[in-house]
Scaffold this motif. Structure first.
Motif, PDB file in Angstrom:
ATOM      1  N   ILE A  77     -51.195 -90.595 -53.776  1.00 59.20           N
ATOM      2  CA  ILE A  77     -51.084 -89.602 -54.969  1.00 59.20           C
ATOM      3  C   ILE A  77     -49.791 -90.045 -55.728  1.00 59.20           C
ATOM      4  N   ALA A  78     -50.058 -90.717 -57.053  1.00 63.15           N
ATOM      5  CA  ALA A  78     -49.026 -91.072 -57.631  1.00 63.15           C
ATOM      6  C   ALA A  78     -48.321 -89.940 -58.631  1.00 63.15           C
ATOM      7  N   ASP A  79     -46.990 -89.671 -58.531  1.00 62.13           N
ATOM      8  CA  ASP A  79     -46.225 -88.574 -59.211  1.00 62.13           C
ATOM      9  C   ASP A  79     -44.923 -89.267 -59.860  1.00 62.13           C
ATOM     10  N   GLY A  80     -44.864 -89.420 -61.214  1.00 63.87           N
ATOM     11  CA  GLY A  80     -43.766 -89.840 -61.742  1.00 63.87           C
ATOM     12  C   GLY A  80     -43.360 -91.254 -61.545  1.00 63.87           C
ATOM     13  N   ASN A  81     -42.227 -91.565 -60.760  1.00 59.30           N
ATOM     14  CA  ASN A  81     -41.896 -93.043 -60.612  1.00 59.30           C
ATOM     15  C   ASN A  81     -41.883 -93.093 -58.822  1.00 59.30           C
ATOM     16  N   GLU A  82     -42.863 -92.478 -58.359  1.00 60.68           N
ATOM     17  CA  GLU A  82     -43.114 -92.508 -56.889  1.00 60.68           C
ATOM     18  C   GLU A  82     -44.469 -92.114 -56.410  1.00 60.68           C
ATOM     19  N   THR A  83     -44.894 -92.837 -55.318  1.00 57.70           N
ATOM     20  CA  THR A  83     -46.374 -92.527 -54.922  1.00 57.70           C
ATOM     21  C   THR A  83     -46.184 -91.906 -53.419  1.00 57.70           C
ATOM     22  N   THR A  84     -46.961 -90.888 -53.010  1.00 63.04           N
ATOM     23  CA  THR A  84     -47.004 -90.380 -51.658  1.00 63.04           C
ATOM     24  C   THR A  84     -48.380 -90.828 -51.105  1.00 63.04           C
ATOM     25  N   VAL A  85     -48.087 -91.390 -49.992  1.00 65.69           N
ATOM     26  CA  VAL A  85     -49.514 -91.829 -49.147  1.00 65.69           C
ATOM     27  C   VAL A  85     -49.443 -90.492 -47.978  1.00 65.69           C
ATOM     28  N   ILE A  86     -50.504 -89.878 -48.092  1.00 65.04           N
ATOM     29  CA  ILE A  86     -50.954 -88.915 -47.104  1.00 65.04           C
ATOM     30  C   ILE A  86     -51.700 -89.340 -46.084  1.00 65.04           C
ATOM     31  N   TYR A  87     -51.491 -89.426 -44.847  1.00 66.44           N
ATOM     32  CA  TYR A  87     -52.366 -89.644 -43.721  1.00 66.44           C
ATOM     33  C   TYR A  87     -52.663 -88.863 -42.839  1.00 66.44           C
ATOM     34  N   VAL A  88     -54.071 -88.543 -42.270  1.00 68.02           N
ATOM     35  CA  VAL A  88     -54.299 -87.692 -41.269  1.00 68.02           C
ATOM     36  C   VAL A  88     -55.065 -88.457 -40.191  1.00 68.02           C
ATOM     37  N   TRP A  89     -54.891 -88.397 -39.110  1.00 69.09           N
ATOM     38  CA  TRP A  89     -55.521 -89.173 -37.658  1.00 69.09           C
ATOM     39  C   TRP A  89     -56.244 -88.033 -36.983  1.00 69.09           C
ATOM     40  N   ASP A  90     -57.534 -87.986 -36.694  1.00 65.40           N
ATOM     41  CA  ASP A  90     -57.879 -87.174 -35.682  1.00 65.40           C
ATOM     42  C   ASP A  90     -58.151 -87.570 -34.447  1.00 65.40           C
ATOM     43  N   VAL A  91     -57.773 -87.270 -33.318  1.00 65.23           N
ATOM     44  CA  VAL A  91     -58.122 -87.937 -32.042  1.00 65.23           C
ATOM     45  C   VAL A  91     -59.059 -87.177 -31.429  1.00 65.23           C
ATOM     46  N   LEU A  92     -60.208 -87.576 -31.263  1.00 61.36           N
ATOM     47  CA  LEU A  92     -61.459 -87.098 -30.667  1.00 61.36           C
ATOM     48  C   LEU A  92     -61.806 -87.536 -29.248  1.00 61.36           C
ATOM     49  N   ASP A  93     -62.375 -86.794 -28.607  1.00 58.45           N
ATOM     50  CA  ASP A  93     -63.286 -87.005 -27.321  1.00 58.45           C
ATOM     51  C   ASP A  93     -64.408 -87.780 -27.881  1.00 58.45           C
ATOM     52  N   PRO A  94     -65.088 -88.732 -26.611  1.00 60.30           N
ATOM     53  CA  PRO A  94     -66.352 -89.105 -27.121  1.00 60.30           C
ATOM     54  C   PRO A  94     -67.430 -88.633 -27.726  1.00 60.30           C
ATOM     55  N   SER A  95     -67.475 -87.103 -27.547  1.00 60.42           N
ATOM     56  CA  SER A  95     -68.368 -86.293 -28.046  1.00 60.42           C
ATOM     57  C   SER A  95     -68.354 -85.913 -29.445  1.00 60.42           C
ATOM     58  N   GLY A  96     -67.017 -86.243 -29.850  1.00 63.92           N
ATOM     59  CA  GLY A  96     -66.573 -85.956 -31.337  1.00 63.92           C
ATOM     60  C   GLY A  96     -65.678 -84.492 -31.375  1.00 63.92           C
TER      61      GLY A  96
END
Length: 191
Positions: free
Chosen positions: A124-143
């Motif tokens: 997300i660009a905002d003014g003179n900076e950008t914020t990278v947002i990350y989310v990682w879901d750790v799942l079991d083999p069944s999801g």
């Protein structure tokens, strides 16, 4: 006003990230060939990387510093990432593999994974900076979601869609934090 729009945008993205934690591991990447597994395959170093070691998790190290390996029976598979540009994937993928190897976390492709890690990105660009947002879901083999890793990384520059300001070094920093958080969780989970 622009900051307010960014905050509203982030609030609107939150349910999207939560909704992505479903139980279906198949068909994650709407654009085949853009995931971490495919980048690994193109480079020719897919397969199992890393091995178990017997030290406790260490805090994130700066570039050039060694990090402690963890002792784990986990075999992790990174599913294709959603939201990142094609240019952002190679540095992310390379660093995830390298950092996992440093931390003693085996990375596998396909069958045999004990944990599947799905990543969701937004810039997300905002003014003179950008914020990278990350989310990682750790799942079991069944999801089933077992754990969530999330964060954000600010970078200078706020042009266009934001991704044009995101460097390979930014994605490597995110990869380091991701694997370090995963290592810490796997260590706590094994205790």
């Amino acid at each position: 006003m622009r900051r307010f729009a960014t905050i509203i945008g982030l609030m609107l993205l939150a349910p999207l990230f939560s909704a992505c934690a479903g139980t279906d591991v198949s068909g994650l990447n709407p654009q085949p060939g853009r995931g971490i597994a495919s980048v690994e395959a193109q480079r020719g170093d897919g397969g199992v990387a890393g091995s178990s070691a017997s030290q406790a998790a260490a805090p994130m190290a700066q570039e050039g510093q060694t990090v402690a390996a963890v002792s784990t029976d986990a075999r992790v598979q990174f599913a294709p990432v959603i939201g990142a540009t094609e240019e952002a994937l190679p540095p992310l993928s390379s660093r995830l593999s390298a950092r996992a190897r440093q931390r003693g976390i085996p990375i596998t492709q396909g069958a045999g994974a004990t944990h599947v890690v799905k990543g969701y990105f937004s810039a997300i660009a905002d003014g003179n900076e950008t914020t990278v947002i990350y989310v990682w879901d750790v799942l079991d083999p069944s999801g089933n979601r077992l754990h969530r890793i999330q964060g954000q990384q600010k970078v200078p520059g706020g042009e266009g869609d934001g991704w044009s300001s995101v460097t390979g070094q930014t994605m490597e920093t995110i990869a380091d934090r991701t694997v370090d958080d995963l290592a810490a969780w796997l260590t706590r989970d094994a205790s």
